[in-house]
Motif scaffolding. Structure first.
Motif, PDB file in Angstrom:
ATOM      1  N   ASN A   1     -25.509 -65.214 -25.939  1.00 10.05           N
ATOM      2  CA  ASN A   1     -24.054 -65.360 -25.986  1.00 10.05           C
ATOM      3  C   ASN A   1     -23.393 -64.973 -24.666  1.00 10.05           C
ATOM      4  OD1 ASN A   1     -24.207 -66.199 -28.620  1.00 10.05           O
ATOM      5  ND2 ASN A   1     -23.863 -64.168 -29.471  1.00 10.05           N
ATOM      6  N   TYR A   2     -23.952 -63.985 -23.975  1.00 14.39           N
ATOM      7  CA  TYR A   2     -23.355 -63.561 -22.709  1.00 14.39           C
ATOM      8  C   TYR A   2     -23.563 -64.615 -21.626  1.00 14.39           C
ATOM      9  CZ  TYR A   2     -22.638 -58.959 -24.726  1.00 14.39           C
ATOM     10  OH  TYR A   2     -22.215 -57.924 -25.514  1.00 14.39           O
ATOM     11  N   GLY A   3     -24.637 -65.378 -21.717  1.00 15.25           N
ATOM     12  CA  GLY A   3     -24.903 -66.429 -20.744  1.00 15.25           C
ATOM     13  C   GLY A   3     -23.972 -67.619 -20.883  1.00 15.25           C
ATOM     14  N   LYS A   4     -23.312 -67.738 -22.033  1.00 14.04           N
ATOM     15  CA  LYS A   4     -22.428 -68.879 -22.305  1.00 14.04           C
ATOM     16  C   LYS A   4     -20.973 -68.625 -21.915  1.00 14.04           C
ATOM     17  CE  LYS A   4     -25.158 -69.947 -26.391  1.00 14.04           C
ATOM     18  NZ  LYS A   4     -25.144 -69.956 -27.853  1.00 14.04           N
ATOM     19  N   LEU A   5     -20.682 -67.439 -21.419  1.00 15.29           N
ATOM     20  CA  LEU A   5     -19.294 -67.096 -21.100  1.00 15.29           C
ATOM     21  C   LEU A   5     -18.776 -67.900 -19.912  1.00 15.29           C
ATOM     22  CD1 LEU A   5     -19.548 -63.206 -21.394  1.00 15.29           C
ATOM     23  CD2 LEU A   5     -18.664 -64.803 -23.086  1.00 15.29           C
ATOM     24  N   ASN A   6     -17.467 -68.143 -19.905  1.00 19.37           N
ATOM     25  CA  ASN A   6     -16.873 -68.846 -18.768  1.00 19.37           C
ATOM     26  C   ASN A   6     -16.806 -67.905 -17.559  1.00 19.37           C
ATOM     27  OD1 ASN A   6     -14.391 -67.313 -18.765  1.00 19.37           O
ATOM     28  ND2 ASN A   6     -13.723 -68.523 -20.515  1.00 19.37           N
ATOM     29  N   ALA A   7     -16.530 -68.458 -16.406  1.00 27.15           N
ATOM     30  CA  ALA A   7     -16.592 -67.697 -15.150  1.00 27.15           C
ATOM     31  C   ALA A   7     -15.637 -66.498 -15.133  1.00 27.15           C
ATOM     32  CB  ALA A   7     -16.304 -68.622 -13.973  1.00 27.15           C
ATOM     33  N   ALA A   8     -14.423 -66.679 -15.618  1.00 24.92           N
ATOM     34  CA  ALA A   8     -13.440 -65.591 -15.601  1.00 24.92           C
ATOM     35  C   ALA A   8     -13.885 -64.433 -16.509  1.00 24.92           C
ATOM     36  CB  ALA A   8     -12.078 -66.107 -16.042  1.00 24.92           C
ATOM     37  N   THR A   9     -14.397 -64.753 -17.671  1.00 24.90           N
ATOM     38  CA  THR A   9     -14.857 -63.720 -18.596  1.00 24.90           C
ATOM     39  C   THR A   9     -16.086 -63.011 -18.049  1.00 24.90           C
ATOM     40  OG1 THR A   9     -14.016 -65.046 -20.434  1.00 24.90           O
ATOM     41  CG2 THR A   9     -15.510 -63.256 -20.992  1.00 24.90           C
ATOM     42  N   ARG A  10     -16.986 -63.775 -17.418  1.00 28.58           N
ATOM     43  CA  ARG A  10     -18.169 -63.158 -16.801  1.00 28.58           C
ATOM     44  C   ARG A  10     -17.750 -62.175 -15.718  1.00 28.58           C
ATOM     45  NH1 ARG A  10     -20.718 -68.382 -16.730  1.00 28.58           N
ATOM     46  NH2 ARG A  10     -20.042 -68.520 -14.591  1.00 28.58           N
ATOM     47  N   GLN A  11     -16.772 -62.552 -14.911  1.00 30.46           N
ATOM     48  CA  GLN A  11     -16.301 -61.672 -13.838  1.00 30.46           C
ATOM     49  C   GLN A  11     -15.678 -60.397 -14.403  1.00 30.46           C
ATOM     50  OE1 GLN A  11     -16.873 -61.943 -10.639  1.00 30.46           O
ATOM     51  NE2 GLN A  11     -15.815 -60.025 -10.259  1.00 30.46           N
ATOM     52  N   GLU A  12     -14.860 -60.542 -15.442  1.00 34.16           N
ATOM     53  CA  GLU A  12     -14.255 -59.373 -16.086  1.00 34.16           C
ATOM     54  C   GLU A  12     -15.342 -58.488 -16.686  1.00 34.16           C
ATOM     55  OE1 GLU A  12     -11.437 -56.708 -17.732  1.00 34.16           O
ATOM     56  OE2 GLU A  12     -11.234 -58.226 -16.172  1.00 34.16           O
ATOM     57  N   LEU A  13     -16.339 -59.095 -17.316  1.00 32.31           N
ATOM     58  CA  LEU A  13     -17.428 -58.332 -17.912  1.00 32.31           C
ATOM     59  C   LEU A  13     -18.190 -57.553 -16.847  1.00 32.31           C
ATOM     60  CD1 LEU A  13     -19.546 -59.378 -20.852  1.00 32.31           C
ATOM     61  CD2 LEU A  13     -20.693 -58.418 -18.892  1.00 32.31           C
ATOM     62  N   ARG A  14     -18.471 -58.196 -15.726  1.00 36.77           N
ATOM     63  CA  ARG A  14     -19.183 -57.511 -14.643  1.00 36.77           C
ATOM     64  C   ARG A  14     -18.374 -56.330 -14.099  1.00 36.77           C
ATOM     65  NH1 ARG A  14     -21.102 -63.061 -12.605  1.00 36.77           N
ATOM     66  NH2 ARG A  14     -23.292 -63.063 -13.237  1.00 36.77           N
ATOM     67  N   SER A  15     -17.061 -56.514 -13.957  1.00 33.72           N
ATOM     68  CA  SER A  15     -16.250 -55.412 -13.432  1.00 33.72           C
ATOM     69  C   SER A  15     -16.208 -54.247 -14.426  1.00 33.72           C
ATOM     70  CB  SER A  15     -14.845 -55.886 -13.079  1.00 33.72           C
ATOM     71  OG  SER A  15     -14.109 -56.189 -14.234  1.00 33.72           O
ATOM     72  N   ARG A  16     -16.153 -54.556 -15.721  1.00 31.49           N
ATOM     73  CA  ARG A  16     -16.181 -53.489 -16.724  1.00 31.49           C
ATOM     74  C   ARG A  16     -17.541 -52.792 -16.755  1.00 31.49           C
ATOM     75  NH1 ARG A  16     -12.088 -53.268 -20.866  1.00 31.49           N
ATOM     76  NH2 ARG A  16     -10.492 -54.818 -20.465  1.00 31.49           N
ATOM     77  N   GLN A  17     -18.611 -53.568 -16.577  1.00 34.12           N
ATOM     78  CA  GLN A  17     -19.940 -52.959 -16.518  1.00 34.12           C
ATOM     79  C   GLN A  17     -20.070 -52.050 -15.299  1.00 34.12           C
ATOM     80  OE1 GLN A  17     -22.557 -56.431 -16.712  1.00 34.12           O
ATOM     81  NE2 GLN A  17     -23.331 -55.658 -18.654  1.00 34.12           N
ATOM     82  N   ASP A  18     -19.549 -52.490 -14.163  1.00 38.08           N
ATOM     83  CA  ASP A  18     -19.609 -51.663 -12.955  1.00 38.08           C
ATOM     84  C   ASP A  18     -18.852 -50.354 -13.152  1.00 38.08           C
ATOM     85  OD1 ASP A  18     -21.102 -53.646 -11.743  1.00 38.08           O
ATOM     86  OD2 ASP A  18     -19.411 -54.487 -10.620  1.00 38.08           O
ATOM     87  N   ARG A  19     -17.661 -50.443 -13.748  1.00 37.55           N
ATOM     88  CA  ARG A  19     -16.866 -49.244 -14.002  1.00 37.55           C
ATOM     89  C   ARG A  19     -17.600 -48.315 -14.976  1.00 37.55           C
ATOM     90  NH1 ARG A  19     -11.189 -50.775 -15.534  1.00 37.55           N
ATOM     91  NH2 ARG A  19     -12.187 -51.537 -17.409  1.00 37.55           N
ATOM     92  N   LEU A  20     -18.211 -48.886 -16.009  1.00 40.80           N
ATOM     93  CA  LEU A  20     -18.963 -48.110 -16.983  1.00 40.80           C
ATOM     94  C   LEU A  20     -20.170 -47.443 -16.337  1.00 40.80           C
ATOM     95  CD1 LEU A  20     -18.959 -47.477 -20.035  1.00 40.80           C
ATOM     96  CD2 LEU A  20     -20.388 -49.493 -20.346  1.00 40.80           C
ATOM     97  N   SER A  21     -20.847 -48.164 -15.454  1.00 38.96           N
ATOM     98  CA  SER A  21     -22.007 -47.597 -14.760  1.00 38.96           C
ATOM     99  C   SER A  21     -21.611 -46.407 -13.894  1.00 38.96           C
ATOM    100  CB  SER A  21     -22.682 -48.655 -13.895  1.00 38.96           C
ATOM    101  OG  SER A  21     -23.280 -49.625 -14.707  1.00 38.96           O
ATOM    102  N   LYS A  22     -20.472 -46.526 -13.207  1.00 36.98           N
ATOM    103  CA  LYS A  22     -20.003 -45.411 -12.372  1.00 36.98           C
ATOM    104  C   LYS A  22     -19.672 -44.184 -13.224  1.00 36.98           C
ATOM    105  CE  LYS A  22     -18.177 -48.212  -8.624  1.00 36.98           C
ATOM    106  NZ  LYS A  22     -16.985 -48.732  -7.964  1.00 36.98           N
TER     107      LYS A  22
END
Length: 148
Positions: free
Chosen positions: A48-69
């Protein structure tokens, strides 16, 4: 850890967070491992994560980066109340982004064109079908020269 176990950990943490005022603690190491797997699914275009549109993928990556920090090298108990709240919000958003939404689900049907015996397979998402139904013109109501 298996994806099922990690999903269960995330789902339990999010469900407990919404069930009470105080969010339930989670295992920071397990959450970070799950985020790595989700990132792998995004990059490989799987699930399901591979099917996300570009904008949602970018938002997801930024949230993951913030969570990782927030979680890298820390335990849940080490986080401040604000950081805990931020972590729970990001986890909840990430989970909902990867949920299999009915609107995005594609269904197929076999359709025979008028005047033909040939059957075609037509696949559309639920939102495409709804839009098509909304824009469909009823020939009984929209006949030229006939007043309603």
């Amino acid at each position: 850890m298996s994806k099922t176990l990690l999903s269960l950990i995330l789902a339990t943490a999010c469900a407990a967070a919404t069930a009470s005022d105080t969010p339930a603690p989670f295992d920071a190491t397990a959450v970070l491992e799950q985020q790595k797997q989700i990132r792998g699914d995004i990059d490989a275009g799987r699930g399901n994560y591979g099917k996300l549109n570009a904008a949602t993928r970018q938002e997801l990556r930024s949230r993951q980066d913030r969570l990782s920090k927030l979680l890298d090298g820390h335990r849940y108990e080490d986080l401040s109340a604000g950081d805990r709240e931020q972590a729970h919000q990001d986890l909840s958003w990430i989970q909902s982004a990867g949920a299999d939404k009915v609107e995005d689900r594609v269904t197929c049907e076999r359709v025979r064109a008028i005047g033909s015996n040939r059957v075609e397979r037509v696949c559309k998402s639920a939102s495409q079908r709804r839009d098509e139904q909304k824009n469909r013109v009823d020939p009984k109501l929209d006949t030229p020269g006939v007043r309603n």
